[in-house]
Design a protein around this motif. Structure first.
Motif, PDB file in Angstrom:
ATOM      1  N   TYR A 104       0.837  -1.193   0.021  1.00  0.00           N
ATOM      2  CA  TYR A 104      -0.056  -0.041   0.062  1.00  0.00           C
ATOM      3  C   TYR A 104       0.829   1.329   0.028  1.00  0.00           C
ATOM      4  CZ  TYR A 104       1.103  -0.904   4.967  1.00  0.00           C
ATOM      5  OH  TYR A 104       1.634  -1.164   6.224  1.00  0.00           O
ATOM      6  N   ARG A 105       0.234   2.257  -0.321  1.00  0.00           N
ATOM      7  CA  ARG A 105       0.927   3.589  -0.299  1.00  0.00           C
ATOM      8  C   ARG A 105       1.033   3.996   1.134  1.00  0.00           C
ATOM      9  NH1 ARG A 105       1.473   7.333  -5.182  1.00  0.00           N
ATOM     10  NH2 ARG A 105       2.965   5.502  -5.362  1.00  0.00           N
ATOM     11  N   LEU A 106       2.306   4.196   1.712  1.00  0.00           N
ATOM     12  CA  LEU A 106       2.374   4.618   2.992  1.00  0.00           C
ATOM     13  C   LEU A 106       2.586   6.055   3.167  1.00  0.00           C
ATOM     14  CD1 LEU A 106       3.358   3.413   5.896  1.00  0.00           C
ATOM     15  CD2 LEU A 106       5.724   3.922   5.048  1.00  0.00           C
ATOM     16  N   VAL A 107       3.139   6.759   2.350  1.00  0.00           N
ATOM     17  CA  VAL A 107       3.339   8.193   2.462  1.00  0.00           C
ATOM     18  C   VAL A 107       2.872   8.894   1.025  1.00  0.00           C
ATOM     19  CG1 VAL A 107       4.934  10.065   2.558  1.00  0.00           C
ATOM     20  CG2 VAL A 107       5.249   8.309   4.182  1.00  0.00           C
ATOM     21  N   HIS A 108       2.073   9.906   0.892  1.00  0.00           N
ATOM     22  CA  HIS A 108       1.700  10.322  -0.535  1.00  0.00           C
ATOM     23  C   HIS A 108       1.863  11.789  -0.293  1.00  0.00           C
ATOM     24  CE1 HIS A 108      -1.819   9.400  -3.553  1.00  0.00           C
ATOM     25  NE2 HIS A 108      -0.776  10.115  -3.993  1.00  0.00           N
ATOM     26  N   ALA A 109       2.965  12.035  -0.348  1.00  0.00           N
ATOM     27  CA  ALA A 109       3.308  13.682  -0.596  1.00  0.00           C
ATOM     28  C   ALA A 109       2.483  14.588   0.107  1.00  0.00           C
ATOM     29  CB  ALA A 109       3.501  13.916  -1.932  1.00  0.00           C
ATOM     30  N   GLU A 110       1.979  15.473  -0.545  1.00  0.00           N
ATOM     31  CA  GLU A 110       1.207  16.526  -0.095  1.00  0.00           C
ATOM     32  C   GLU A 110      -0.123  16.031   0.755  1.00  0.00           C
ATOM     33  OE1 GLU A 110       3.709  18.742  -2.853  1.00  0.00           O
ATOM     34  OE2 GLU A 110       2.639  16.780  -2.752  1.00  0.00           O
ATOM     35  N   GLY A 111      -0.741  14.617   0.478  1.00  0.00           N
ATOM     36  CA  GLY A 111      -1.686  14.394   1.131  1.00  0.00           C
ATOM     37  C   GLY A 111      -1.222  14.012   2.626  1.00  0.00           C
ATOM     38  N   ASP A 112      -0.148  13.627   3.034  1.00  0.00           N
ATOM     39  CA  ASP A 112       0.264  13.340   4.280  1.00  0.00           C
ATOM     40  C   ASP A 112       1.253  14.570   4.692  1.00  0.00           C
ATOM     41  OD1 ASP A 112      -0.538  10.882   4.875  1.00  0.00           O
ATOM     42  OD2 ASP A 112       0.510  10.222   3.304  1.00  0.00           O
ATOM     43  N   ARG A 113       1.163  15.855   4.144  1.00  0.00           N
ATOM     44  CA  ARG A 113       1.861  17.000   4.472  1.00  0.00           C
ATOM     45  C   ARG A 113       3.585  16.776   4.399  1.00  0.00           C
ATOM     46  NH1 ARG A 113      -0.454  19.421   9.653  1.00  0.00           N
ATOM     47  NH2 ARG A 113      -0.389  17.147  10.261  1.00  0.00           N
ATOM     48  N   LEU A 114       3.765  15.889   3.490  1.00  0.00           N
ATOM     49  CA  LEU A 114       5.296  15.684   3.273  1.00  0.00           C
ATOM     50  C   LEU A 114       5.475  15.924   1.790  1.00  0.00           C
ATOM     51  CD1 LEU A 114       5.329  12.610   5.471  1.00  0.00           C
ATOM     52  CD2 LEU A 114       6.773  14.486   5.930  1.00  0.00           C
ATOM     53  N   PRO A 115       5.542  17.164   1.308  1.00  0.00           N
ATOM     54  CA  PRO A 115       5.726  17.451  -0.107  1.00  0.00           C
ATOM     55  C   PRO A 115       7.039  16.765  -0.714  1.00  0.00           C
ATOM     56  CG  PRO A 115       5.987  19.531   0.985  1.00  0.00           C
ATOM     57  CD  PRO A 115       5.239  18.442   2.180  1.00  0.00           C
ATOM     58  N   GLY A 116       6.743  16.164  -1.720  1.00  0.00           N
ATOM     59  CA  GLY A 116       8.065  15.795  -2.335  1.00  0.00           C
ATOM     60  C   GLY A 116       8.444  14.455  -1.940  1.00  0.00           C
ATOM     61  N   LEU A 117       7.609  13.785  -1.129  1.00  0.00           N
ATOM     62  CA  LEU A 117       7.968  12.466  -0.607  1.00  0.00           C
ATOM     63  C   LEU A 117       6.938  11.305  -0.898  1.00  0.00           C
ATOM     64  CD1 LEU A 117       9.808  10.405   0.845  1.00  0.00           C
ATOM     65  CD2 LEU A 117       8.621  11.193   3.109  1.00  0.00           C
ATOM     66  N   ALA A 208       0.521   0.878  -6.203  1.00  0.00           N
ATOM     67  CA  ALA A 208      -0.178   0.579  -5.047  1.00  0.00           C
ATOM     68  C   ALA A 208      -1.589   1.539  -4.694  1.00  0.00           C
ATOM     69  CB  ALA A 208       0.517   0.529  -3.639  1.00  0.00           C
ATOM     70  N   ASP A 209      -1.508   2.610  -5.301  1.00  0.00           N
ATOM     71  CA  ASP A 209      -2.508   3.657  -5.187  1.00  0.00           C
ATOM     72  C   ASP A 209      -3.893   3.303  -5.745  1.00  0.00           C
ATOM     73  OD1 ASP A 209      -1.196   4.257  -7.459  1.00  0.00           O
ATOM     74  OD2 ASP A 209      -1.435   6.550  -7.022  1.00  0.00           O
ATOM     75  N   GLN A 210      -3.798   2.498  -6.851  1.00  0.00           N
ATOM     76  CA  GLN A 210      -4.924   2.009  -7.725  1.00  0.00           C
ATOM     77  C   GLN A 210      -5.548   0.688  -7.223  1.00  0.00           C
ATOM     78  OE1 GLN A 210      -6.248   3.581 -10.400  1.00  0.00           O
ATOM     79  NE2 GLN A 210      -4.781   5.165  -9.685  1.00  0.00           N
ATOM     80  N   ARG A 211      -5.225   0.355  -5.819  1.00  0.00           N
ATOM     81  CA  ARG A 211      -5.761  -0.989  -5.159  1.00  0.00           C
ATOM     82  C   ARG A 211      -7.257  -0.959  -5.118  1.00  0.00           C
ATOM     83  NH1 ARG A 211      -3.379  -0.356  -1.172  1.00  0.00           N
ATOM     84  NH2 ARG A 211      -4.780   0.927  -0.417  1.00  0.00           N
ATOM     85  N   GLU A 212      -7.705   0.103  -4.582  1.00  0.00           N
ATOM     86  CA  GLU A 212      -9.505   0.376  -4.535  1.00  0.00           C
ATOM     87  C   GLU A 212      -9.999   0.162  -5.896  1.00  0.00           C
ATOM     88  OE1 GLU A 212      -7.205   1.953  -2.386  1.00  0.00           O
ATOM     89  OE2 GLU A 212      -7.803   0.832  -0.632  1.00  0.00           O
ATOM     90  N   ASN A 213      -9.524   0.873  -6.781  1.00  0.00           N
ATOM     91  CA  ASN A 213     -10.045   0.740  -8.172  1.00  0.00           C
ATOM     92  C   ASN A 213     -10.055  -0.448  -8.920  1.00  0.00           C
ATOM     93  OD1 ASN A 213     -10.437   3.702  -7.958  1.00  0.00           O
ATOM     94  ND2 ASN A 213      -8.559   4.242  -9.045  1.00  0.00           N
ATOM     95  N   ARG A 214      -8.827  -1.246  -8.544  1.00  0.00           N
ATOM     96  CA  ARG A 214      -8.788  -2.583  -9.098  1.00  0.00           C
ATOM     97  C   ARG A 214     -10.086  -3.407  -8.548  1.00  0.00           C
ATOM     98  NH1 ARG A 214      -3.000  -1.651  -9.782  1.00  0.00           N
ATOM     99  NH2 ARG A 214      -2.732  -1.761  -7.124  1.00  0.00           N
ATOM    100  N   VAL A 215     -10.150  -3.417  -7.184  1.00  0.00           N
ATOM    101  CA  VAL A 215     -11.117  -4.276  -6.365  1.00  0.00           C
ATOM    102  C   VAL A 215     -12.754  -3.452  -6.885  1.00  0.00           C
ATOM    103  CG1 VAL A 215     -12.284  -4.553  -4.231  1.00  0.00           C
ATOM    104  CG2 VAL A 215      -9.910  -4.501  -4.551  1.00  0.00           C
ATOM    105  N   ARG A 216     -12.856  -2.220  -7.247  1.00  0.00           N
ATOM    106  CA  ARG A 216     -14.244  -1.960  -7.590  1.00  0.00           C
ATOM    107  C   ARG A 216     -14.524  -2.389  -8.921  1.00  0.00           C
ATOM    108  NH1 ARG A 216     -19.191  -1.449  -7.491  1.00  0.00           N
ATOM    109  NH2 ARG A 216     -20.109   0.242  -8.334  1.00  0.00           N
TER     110      ARG A 216
END
Length: 268
Positions: A104-117, A208-216
């Protein structure tokens, strides 16, 4: 700390929460950089009101990426370490059963307020993209905190595609912390067993960020013929077949990825 003064028209989206200061939105830069952290800047509007604290990439179209909103006194390292812990804790709540999903995606850059990571977890390995100059310069420090917070055995850096714009030399992208994988590894994603190549695979090795889309897609594919274009390692096609699709045809321009998709079909 330097002050980045933003033009009037460009300050409004920042006040509304937009995380990027575009280079053309900068009116001027004032003051001298902090010798210990020259890429940390205070972002202010034309009237001198503090919008927040950010990380400066002077050669990038996105010259500043906002880390904090408002006036913040806490050292940047404390803030980044805290956000890594928060990101790990959130994913451990979302994916409590590693026997079902350990990719799974552990850190998603700005989504986790960690820009660029960006960091994906694949079992006990982490695949990271340090895609801005400021994060790249801190990669050893960030890797240490990521490994400690997750208990993973190793972290591999992958190219993010913006290295040249961020002033990162191509030969400097390769990076390893902890123990390196000896080859491809097997992970679990919503019940699928998938081969992931964290060293040579596309992006971080697996989307990994497409996991829920694959299941749907799989949930509505029962009895249907499925066409999976830009298939990567076959996640959409395989999940559809697992949920009862009549057939699935996966098409992928990368021969390496297509071969991996074929092996994934066999192992499932």
């Amino acid at each position: 700390m330097q002050h980045v003064v933003v033009r009037a028209g460009h300050a409004k989206p920042l006040w509304a929460g937009h995380p990027w200061v575009h280079a053309r939105g900068i009116l001027r830069v004032e003051g001298e950089p902090d010798p210990s952290a020259p890429d940390v800047v205070r972002v202010v509007d034309r009237d001198g009101k503090v919008i927040g604290r950010g990380l400066l990439s002077p050669d990038s179209a996105f010259a500043v990426r906002i880390v904090d909103v408002g006036e913040v006194d806490a050292p940047l390292e404390e803030v980044l370490a805290s956000r890594i812990r928060d990101a790990v804790a959130l994913r451990e709540r979302l994916f409590p059963d590693p026997a079902a999903t350990n990719a799974y995606r552990l850190v998603h850059a700005e989504g986790d307020r960690l820009p660029g990571l960006v960091v994906d977890r694949f079992g006990d390995l982490l695949s990271a993209q340090f895609s801005t100059g400021p994060m790249h310069r801190r990669r050893a420090w960030l890797a240490e905190r990521l490994l400690h917070a997750t208990g993973a055995r190793g972290l591999v850096a992958r190219p993010g595609g913006f290295e040249a714009e961020e002033g990162i030399a191509t030969e400097d992208v390769a990076f390893l912390a902890g123990r390196a994988p000896e080859g491809s590894i097997e992970v679990l994603e919503a019940g699928l067993r998938l081969e992931v190549d964290v060293l040579e695979g596309q992006k971080t090795g697996h989307f990994a960020d497409q996991r829920e889309n694959r299941v749907r897609v799989a949930e509505i594919a029962r009895g249907l013929d499925v066409l999976d274009v830009y298939a990567g390692t076959g996640g959409f096609a395989l999940q559809a077949l697992r949920h009862g699709a009549a057939s699935a045809l996966a098409i992928e321009v990368s021969a390496r990825a297509a071969e991996t998709a074929g092996r994934n079909a066999e192992r499932n």
